[in-house]
Write a protein that holds these residues in place. Sequence first.
Motif, PDB file in Angstrom:
ATOM      1  N   ALA A 116      41.698 -21.854   9.710  1.00  9.89           N
ATOM      2  CA  ALA A 116      42.025 -20.472  10.072  1.00  9.89           C
ATOM      3  C   ALA A 116      41.333 -19.483   9.139  1.00  9.89           C
ATOM      4  O   ALA A 116      40.826 -18.443   9.581  1.00  9.89           O
ATOM      5  N   PHE A 117      41.321 -19.805   7.837  1.00 10.06           N
ATOM      6  CA  PHE A 117      40.634 -18.946   6.865  1.00 10.06           C
ATOM      7  C   PHE A 117      39.159 -18.810   7.244  1.00 10.06           C
ATOM      8  O   PHE A 117      38.594 -17.710   7.235  1.00 10.06           O
ATOM      9  N   SER A 118      38.526 -19.934   7.583  1.00  5.90           N
ATOM     10  CA  SER A 118      37.112 -19.921   7.964  1.00  5.90           C
ATOM     11  C   SER A 118      36.880 -19.062   9.198  1.00  5.90           C
ATOM     12  O   SER A 118      35.924 -18.262   9.244  1.00  5.90           O
ATOM     13  N   LYS A 119      37.755 -19.194  10.200  1.00  4.87           N
ATOM     14  CA  LYS A 119      37.615 -18.389  11.412  1.00  4.87           C
ATOM     15  C   LYS A 119      37.779 -16.901  11.112  1.00  4.87           C
ATOM     16  O   LYS A 119      37.070 -16.054  11.666  1.00  4.87           O
ATOM     17  N   GLY A 120      38.723 -16.566  10.231  1.00  2.60           N
ATOM     18  CA  GLY A 120      38.912 -15.168   9.872  1.00  2.60           C
ATOM     19  C   GLY A 120      37.699 -14.590   9.165  1.00  2.60           C
ATOM     20  O   GLY A 120      37.285 -13.455   9.434  1.00  2.60           O
ATOM     21  N   ALA A 121      37.121 -15.379   8.259  1.00  6.93           N
ATOM     22  CA  ALA A 121      35.940 -14.920   7.525  1.00  6.93           C
ATOM     23  C   ALA A 121      34.764 -14.695   8.465  1.00  6.93           C
ATOM     24  O   ALA A 121      34.040 -13.684   8.384  1.00  6.93           O
ATOM     25  N   PRO A 125      47.285 -32.388   6.767  1.00  6.42           N
ATOM     26  CA  PRO A 125      47.036 -31.610   7.988  1.00  6.42           C
ATOM     27  C   PRO A 125      47.351 -30.111   7.866  1.00  6.42           C
ATOM     28  O   PRO A 125      46.540 -29.289   8.328  1.00  6.42           O
ATOM     29  N   PRO A 126      48.480 -29.692   7.263  1.00  6.73           N
ATOM     30  CA  PRO A 126      48.726 -28.249   7.166  1.00  6.73           C
ATOM     31  C   PRO A 126      47.678 -27.525   6.315  1.00  6.73           C
ATOM     32  O   PRO A 126      47.362 -26.359   6.576  1.00  6.73           O
ATOM     33  N   VAL A 127      47.160 -28.214   5.304  1.00  2.00           N
ATOM     34  CA  VAL A 127      46.140 -27.595   4.449  1.00  2.00           C
ATOM     35  C   VAL A 127      44.829 -27.465   5.220  1.00  2.00           C
ATOM     36  O   VAL A 127      44.169 -26.414   5.187  1.00  2.00           O
ATOM     37  N   ARG A 128      44.441 -28.518   5.930  1.00  2.00           N
ATOM     38  CA  ARG A 128      43.224 -28.461   6.751  1.00  2.00           C
ATOM     39  C   ARG A 128      43.318 -27.329   7.774  1.00  2.00           C
ATOM     40  O   ARG A 128      42.353 -26.598   7.997  1.00  2.00           O
ATOM     41  N   GLU A 129      44.484 -27.192   8.373  1.00  2.73           N
ATOM     42  CA  GLU A 129      44.665 -26.161   9.399  1.00  2.73           C
ATOM     43  C   GLU A 129      44.535 -24.762   8.797  1.00  2.73           C
ATOM     44  O   GLU A 129      43.903 -23.881   9.391  1.00  2.73           O
ATOM     45  N   SER A 130      45.120 -24.553   7.627  1.00  2.00           N
ATOM     46  CA  SER A 130      45.033 -23.232   7.005  1.00  2.00           C
ATOM     47  C   SER A 130      43.595 -22.908   6.612  1.00  2.00           C
ATOM     48  O   SER A 130      43.150 -21.761   6.736  1.00  2.00           O
ATOM     49  N   TYR A 157      44.262 -16.767   8.125  1.00  2.00           N
ATOM     50  CA  TYR A 157      43.235 -16.072   8.912  1.00  2.00           C
ATOM     51  C   TYR A 157      43.006 -14.664   8.354  1.00  2.00           C
ATOM     52  O   TYR A 157      41.863 -14.221   8.189  1.00  2.00           O
ATOM     53  N   LEU A 158      44.096 -13.973   8.060  1.00  6.28           N
ATOM     54  CA  LEU A 158      43.975 -12.622   7.498  1.00  6.28           C
ATOM     55  C   LEU A 158      43.262 -12.656   6.150  1.00  6.28           C
ATOM     56  O   LEU A 158      42.434 -11.797   5.844  1.00  6.28           O
ATOM     57  N   ALA A 159      43.578 -13.667   5.333  1.00  2.00           N
ATOM     58  CA  ALA A 159      42.905 -13.811   4.037  1.00  2.00           C
ATOM     59  C   ALA A 159      41.417 -14.049   4.235  1.00  2.00           C
ATOM     60  O   ALA A 159      40.581 -13.551   3.466  1.00  2.00           O
ATOM     61  N   GLY A 160      41.067 -14.817   5.277  1.00  2.00           N
ATOM     62  CA  GLY A 160      39.663 -15.045   5.576  1.00  2.00           C
ATOM     63  C   GLY A 160      38.941 -13.758   5.943  1.00  2.00           C
ATOM     64  O   GLY A 160      37.774 -13.558   5.565  1.00  2.00           O
ATOM     65  N   MET A 161      39.629 -12.875   6.661  1.00  2.00           N
ATOM     66  CA  MET A 161      39.030 -11.577   6.989  1.00  2.00           C
ATOM     67  C   MET A 161      38.689 -10.799   5.716  1.00  2.00           C
ATOM     68  O   MET A 161      37.612 -10.191   5.615  1.00  2.00           O
ATOM     69  N   PHE A 212      55.702 -24.091   8.823  1.00  2.00           N
ATOM     70  CA  PHE A 212      55.297 -22.747   8.433  1.00  2.00           C
ATOM     71  C   PHE A 212      53.969 -22.394   9.092  1.00  2.00           C
ATOM     72  O   PHE A 212      53.021 -23.189   9.046  1.00  2.00           O
ATOM     73  N   ALA A 213      53.893 -21.224   9.687  1.00  2.00           N
ATOM     74  CA  ALA A 213      52.653 -20.772  10.312  1.00  2.00           C
ATOM     75  C   ALA A 213      51.708 -20.241   9.238  1.00  2.00           C
ATOM     76  O   ALA A 213      51.330 -19.062   9.215  1.00  2.00           O
ATOM     77  N   PHE A 214      51.323 -21.140   8.339  1.00  2.00           N
ATOM     78  CA  PHE A 214      50.477 -20.770   7.206  1.00  2.00           C
ATOM     79  C   PHE A 214      49.099 -20.317   7.675  1.00  2.00           C
ATOM     80  O   PHE A 214      48.429 -19.531   7.018  1.00  2.00           O
ATOM     81  N   ALA A 215      48.693 -20.820   8.850  1.00  2.00           N
ATOM     82  CA  ALA A 215      47.375 -20.463   9.369  1.00  2.00           C
ATOM     83  C   ALA A 215      47.280 -18.974   9.703  1.00  2.00           C
ATOM     84  O   ALA A 215      46.198 -18.381   9.599  1.00  2.00           O
TER      85      ALA A 215
END
Length: 355
Positions: free
Chosen positions: A197-202, A189-194, A165-169, A158-161
């Motif tokens: 992405a959240f951090s990058k979006g924020a 790993p999938p949780v770390r990746e998400s 990312y949008l949630a981080g925004m 699942f492309a959870f990231a």
Amino acid sequence: MALAISRKHSFSTIIHTAVRPAVALSTIGTMWMIAACGKADTKGDISQHQGNTSTSSFRVALLTPGPISDQSWNGGAYQGLQRIRDSLGASISHIQTKTPAEFEEQFRQYGSQGYDLVFGHGFEFQDAAKRVGPDYPRTIFVVTSGTSVGANVAGIEFAFADASYLAGMLAGTMTKSNVVGVIGGTELPPVRESFAAFSKGAKAVNPNVTVLTSYIGNWDDVSAGREQALAQIGRNADVIFQNADAAGLGVFRAARETKKALVVGSNSDQNGVAPEITIASVVINLPHAFLTVAREVRAHTFKPRVIKLGTESDVVTLVINPAFRSRIPPATLHAVDSVRAELAAGHFDPLGAAR
């Protein structure tokens, strides 16, 4: 998500569910109660049977690492199992597992019983599926968030990231303290990746934001989830993204009690858990994903592979809480929609690599 609309059929099923000893979940404004009947098995779990034996020749089983009452990762998977039953007339079975040894044991149980399709719900089921698969070649083993492939072993990635990312925004815009947090069950790993992405979006919308990261160490301890959230709130986090299944309910609880933080839900649409403090949910349409796989298996057209599902297929989406939408600046909503379109078109990578 390209939602499959299921047509109900009239038939009987047998559902076997093994659950851990009951843990009282005091959730936000709602009590989820599971009435268990039957007798304890040798592991001290509870076996539960409902309904009558189905005459269906298509049999599908699900292993979850946590309780299906979490209104998140495991609950969504169980809804997927029910969708398969209702749409395809399948006999279904569910077991909640605790340890890697039980992952393998229950996979073997279903393989020996001749089940057509068995889902191991989570990255952590991969090794067990790879070990068991060769011994039961007539059973298809599918691991969600998995990347392993064998003759009868497949994964759903699942492309959870993307939606994270949008949630981080949203979080980067809505924070007033410039401190946001992420809380996970265990560091898979999938949780770390998400979370990355959240951090990058924020930080894309608010370069001054600080992201706090915590892991509870399990997926079902509501009290521990609450304590982790209180600790982050004590460090001025005023938006928290939780991906902790049942333990995540404790995050909602802490935010509601303190009135000092907003929450982003995960896996299922959790906007109704505590609508006054929930900005949005990163949602995986597990029922649609499960049904898609089951249709292929029943039609004997399934080819073992890593099935990639994300924004482009509407399987993973950011669902903004309707009760909260008016509090989000229009410019932020526009920016989120723009990035969402880029993700759907495959033109944007939430983790920063070129596509």
